[in-house]
Design an enzyme around this catalytic site. Structure first.
Site, short mmCIF file in Angstrom:
data_model
loop_
_atom_site.label_atom_id
_atom_site.label_comp_id
_atom_site.label_asym_id
_atom_site.label_seq_id
_atom_site.Cartn_x
_atom_site.Cartn_y
_atom_site.Cartn_z
CD GLU A 4 -9.18 7.02 8.30
OE1 GLU A 4 -10.10 7.84 8.56
OE2 GLU A 4 -7.97 7.30 8.38
CE1 TYR A 8 6.08 5.25 5.67
CE2 TYR A 8 6.16 7.42 4.62
CZ TYR A 8 6.26 6.04 4.54
OH TYR A 8 6.53 5.44 3.33
ZN LIG Z 1 -8.17 11.31 10.79
#
Ligand SMILES: [Zn+2]
Length: 396
Positions: A366, A347
């Site tokens: 990512e 979070y």
């Molecule tokens: Zn990161």
């Protein structure tokens, strides 16, 4: 490149003479009134540099323009002090030259100094790029934002929230480089003509959210106190900072946002650490605050935070993400092959806060596979994957 306005010149004419889209010329000269250019006014021509040419035996403006395949009036315009009827051998002339290559090649060790140099070069070559400082790091380094385009769809990218994920910064800067090059040359990127994007999208890019952390990972211990001692203490006396994600005070900037921050605190370290420490409270760190302020002021349509951990894209937060997010994430997955992940037990990230606050699409992308910091030999593939996602975020 700069030129001085002559009697009878106007920006429409320059657009024709240099084959540069009119909008790019107008945006490169925001201070001037394009409908009434005064003689002698300096006008910036994006996508060109001025080179030197030495007059050879038999040269005339006409023969030089033929030899280099440039319109003769380009030569007259940039050589107004020269009498074209009396060229002398050995005399230096200016020669306008279109930029047809990237301004630089991305390199390993991309620290905050390299970033500054590259942004200097890009804004010089492409003055329609807007650049400003949106805040300063703990150590006083500028956190810079780039804006390109005029559209009502406002798309934000950022990189290097996490220090050892600094490879995301050259990715973003190279995209700016490629985008500007495609615009001035009117060449496509992956088959897509970019000028419509310029008119539809206002792109905001913060290439390096955490300059102190990036410099620590790349260059090692800072020389100044109190940072030198503090950083060593946080890192248990080790000078190996390859695992460092936080800012220079040991706060993880991507755990600083008020989106279930209290829950994050209960799961994470309770004091400054190379990674994961959420701080004493949300938004205590200047780097996190700078991005929050920018976001509050900017009415972004969507945001993409670039990280490097496993070719996945996080796209949800507590069911608050809009249906549009799912459509976009499917396109991201299609173009990159990355795996979408809707929810995770982490979070207080930037995208969490963006989704919670605005109910608009926010993504943590990512890039790359393997242990951070990723080897620079992975860079070309990482860039290719990122370009597909960045383009999709603009056309979706
Ligand atoms: Zn990161």
């Amino acid at each position: 490149m700069e030129v001085r306005v002559r009697q009878g010149d106007n920006v429409w004419y320059y657009s024709q003479l240099f084959q540069i889209p009119l909008q790019l010329l107008l945006d490169s000269n925001r201070g001037s009134n394009p409908t009434a250019l005064m003689v002698g006014t300096v006008i910036r021509i994006p996508g060109y540099v001025l080179n030197r040419y030495t007059v050879q035996t038999g040269d005339t403006f006409w023969s030089i323009s033929r030899k280099f395949s440039i319109p003769i009036d380009q030569l007259f315009l940039v050589n107004q002090q020269v009498n074209p009827n009396f060229l002398q051998v050995g005399q230096a002339l200016f020669m306008p030259s279109r930029i047809t290559n990237k301004r630089f090649v991305q390199t390993d060790g991309y620290d905050s100094t390299v970033l500054t140099t590259d942004l200097d070069q890009l804004t010089e070559a492409y003055p329609f790029i807007r650049r400003r400082v949106i805040g300063t790091s703990v150590m006083g380094k500028p956190i810079e934002e780039i804006r390109i385009g005029n559209g009502s769809k406002r798309v934000h990218f950022n990189g290097s929230f996490h220090a050892h994920e600094w490879i995301t910064t050259p990715v973003l800067v190279e995209f700016i480089n490629d985008y500007a090059l495609a615009l001035t040359n009117q060449t496509p990127i992956r088959g897509l003509s970019m000028l419509p994007y310029y008119n539809d999208v206002e792109l905001s890019i913060v290439p390096m959210v955490n300059p102190d952390g990036v410099d620590l990972v790349i260059n090692g211990l800072p020389t100044s106190e109190p940072y030198l001692s503090e950083v060593l203490e946080i890192n248990d006396g080790s000078t190996d900072f390859s695992g460092w994600r936080a800012n220079i005070r040991g706060v993880d900037l991507n755990n600083q946002y008020p989106a279930k921050w209290e829950q994050e605190v209960s799961l994470k370290p309770s004091q400054p650490s190379p990674r994961d420490y959420p701080g004493r409270a949300p938004l205590t760190e200047p780097e996190a605050i700078a991005i929050a302020r920018l976001t509050l002021d900017s009415d972004f349509s969507r945001v993409l935070a670039f990280h490097t951990q496993g070719q996945v894209i996080f796209w949800g937060f507590e069911g608050l993400e809009p249906p549009e997010s799912e459509v976009i994430i499917n396109e991201f997955a299609r173009v990159s092959g990355f795996r979408p992940i809707q929810y995770t037990d982490s979070y207080a990230g930037y995208k969490d806060w963006f989704i919670k606050q605005w109910r608009r699409p926010g993504f943590t992308v990512e890039l790359g596979l393997g242990t951070n910091p990723l080897p620079f030999s992975d860079y070309p593939q990482i860039y290719e994957d990122a370009v597909g996602i960045m383009l999709a975020s603009m056309y979706m």
